[in-house]
Design an enzyme around this catalytic site. Structure first.
Site, PDB file in Angstrom:
ATOM      1  N   ASP A   1       8.203  -1.386   6.367  1.00 16.64           N
ATOM      2  CA  ASP A   1       7.924  -0.535   5.211  1.00 16.64           C
ATOM      3  C   ASP A   1       7.094   0.673   5.630  1.00 16.64           C
ATOM      4  O   ASP A   1       5.976   0.535   6.112  1.00 16.64           O
ATOM      5  CB  ASP A   1       7.152  -1.360   4.158  1.00 16.64           C
ATOM      6  CG  ASP A   1       6.807  -0.535   2.926  1.00 16.64           C
ATOM      7  OD1 ASP A   1       7.636  -0.494   2.002  1.00 16.64           O
ATOM      8  OD2 ASP A   1       5.722   0.070   2.901  1.00 16.64           O
TER       9      ASP A   1
ATOM     10  N   TYR B   1       2.621   8.196   5.148  1.00 13.88           N
ATOM     11  CA  TYR B   1       2.053   7.428   6.256  1.00 13.88           C
ATOM     12  C   TYR B   1       2.122   8.212   7.568  1.00 13.88           C
ATOM     13  O   TYR B   1       1.459   7.847   8.535  1.00 13.88           O
ATOM     14  CB  TYR B   1       2.777   6.093   6.448  1.00 13.88           C
ATOM     15  CG  TYR B   1       2.716   5.135   5.282  1.00 13.88           C
ATOM     16  CD1 TYR B   1       1.923   5.383   4.160  1.00 13.88           C
ATOM     17  CD2 TYR B   1       3.468   3.964   5.302  1.00 13.88           C
ATOM     18  CE1 TYR B   1       1.891   4.492   3.097  1.00 13.88           C
ATOM     19  CE2 TYR B   1       3.435   3.067   4.245  1.00 13.88           C
ATOM     20  CZ  TYR B   1       2.655   3.341   3.148  1.00 13.88           C
ATOM     21  OH  TYR B   1       2.639   2.457   2.090  1.00 13.88           O
TER      22      TYR B   1
ATOM     23  N   LYS C   1       9.418   6.130   1.526  1.00 12.77           N
ATOM     24  CA  LYS C   1       9.053   6.564   0.176  1.00 12.77           C
ATOM     25  C   LYS C   1       8.850   8.070   0.089  1.00 12.77           C
ATOM     26  O   LYS C   1       8.383   8.701   1.044  1.00 12.77           O
ATOM     27  CB  LYS C   1       7.757   5.867  -0.267  1.00 12.77           C
ATOM     28  CG  LYS C   1       7.765   4.363  -0.092  1.00 12.77           C
ATOM     29  CD  LYS C   1       6.459   3.731  -0.517  1.00 12.77           C
ATOM     30  CE  LYS C   1       6.330   2.326   0.020  1.00 12.77           C
ATOM     31  NZ  LYS C   1       5.937   2.261   1.431  1.00 12.77           N
TER      32      LYS C   1
ATOM     33  N   HIS D   1       7.200   7.063  -4.520  1.00  9.95           N
ATOM     34  CA  HIS D   1       5.950   6.404  -4.141  1.00  9.95           C
ATOM     35  C   HIS D   1       4.939   6.330  -5.282  1.00  9.95           C
ATOM     36  O   HIS D   1       4.125   5.402  -5.344  1.00  9.95           O
ATOM     37  CB  HIS D   1       5.335   7.160  -2.956  1.00  9.95           C
ATOM     38  CG  HIS D   1       4.412   6.329  -2.117  1.00  9.95           C
ATOM     39  ND1 HIS D   1       4.088   6.667  -0.828  1.00  9.95           N
ATOM     40  CD2 HIS D   1       3.737   5.172  -2.364  1.00  9.95           C
ATOM     41  CE1 HIS D   1       3.262   5.758  -0.322  1.00  9.95           C
ATOM     42  NE2 HIS D   1       3.030   4.847  -1.232  1.00  9.95           N
TER      43      HIS D   1
END
Length: 289
Positions: A49, A54, A83, A115
């Protein structure tokens, strides 16, 4: 998808998704990503994930390309989630989703989520938020129709956001990913997901580490001779809720897979669920219009 050491859940797209995945939030740098992915594949993880925010999509994609052959696996054997960042909600959603595809460079993304229900730069009460969500969803539907996003869904949506989406979408979301642990049981949201046929997935199962030292969690862990982390993850998967524990430590990555050879008693499940008090350790979408 090949078999994994963990069971799977059936999404409304007809695809099986592993109930256990590796969360990669705060996992940054090519070497750190490579080490974690290597350990995870060796331990039996087949789901990873990520997210645009990120900043590790490219490193994750590169690590998987290098490591899948080492572990005797192919692209089809793993399930990749990413996302859409709040910065690109609405008008920039199509370009941002295509950028995630390019960064991962794995041909397609198995599951792509919005997200956050709000838009970066707008107040949570701003009435443009619903329109931006709708634009983002239309972009995801288009890419899903093209086969670039095999399944689409949402993250951090509250009840009103889910109902709004279900009334307007052409393609229903496959999954809702939210914070979920014994202190935040999300009972009503889970019930609505079940009603709509949407998979309910947990993040922050350990309460950002805070729950690992909770007296009740420690008591249950001692009773069943398991780690507090294993107990918290088992509490979720025993309810059929997929989990995404994150770690860069190979030993913890391995231990977090050891969820399927034991069960918590009804009494222990009830004891943990009784901790529910609506406490959030992560961002709260409650006020997003």
């Amino acid at each position: 998808m090949s078999s994994s050491t963990s069971p799977t859940v059936l999404l409304n797209t007809g695809v099986q998704m592993p109930i256990l995945g590796l969360g990669t939030y705060k996992l940054v740098g090519p070497e750190n990503v490579y080490q974690a992915v290597d350990a995870a594949l060796a331990a039996g993880y087949r789901s990873f994930d990520s997210a645009a925010v990120y900043r590790n999509e490219a490193d994750l994609g590169r690590a998987l390309k290098e490591l899948l052959p080492k572990h005797g696996l192919t692209r089809e054997d793993v399930f990749i989630t990413s996302k859409l960042g709040p910065k690109h909600q609405g008008q920039g959603s199509m370009e941002a989703a295509l950028h995630s595809l390019s960064q991962l460079d794995l041909g397609y993304i198995d599951l792509y989520l919005i997200h956050w229900p709000g838009t970066q730069g707008l107040q949570v009460s701003d009435q443009r938020n619903p329109g931006n969500r709708a634009k983002s969803w239309a972009s995801l539907e288009e890419l899903h129709a093209q086969g670039k996003l095999k399944a689409i869904g949402v993250s951090n949506y509250k009840l009103t956001h889910m109902k709004e989406l279900m009334q307007s979408c052409k393609i229903p979301p496959a999954l809702l990913q939210v914070e979920f642990h014994p202190q935040l049981c999300q009972t009503e949201l889970r019930s609505v997901c079940k009603e709509y046929g949407v998979c309910f997935q947990a993040y922050s199962s350990l309460g950002r580490g805070e729950l690992l030292s909770h007296p009740v969690v420690l008591e249950v862990a001692k009773n069943c001779d398991r780690t507090p982390a294993q107990v918290l993850l088992r509490w979720a998967v025993q309810q059929g809720v997929p989990v995404l524990p994150k770690s860069s430590n190979p030993d913890r990555i391995q231990r977090n897979t050891e969820l399927f050879d034991f069960s918590l008693s009804d009494a222990d499940m009830d004891k943990l669920s009784a901790l529910d008090c609506g406490l959030r350790y992560c961002w709260d979408p409650s006020d997003v219009a």
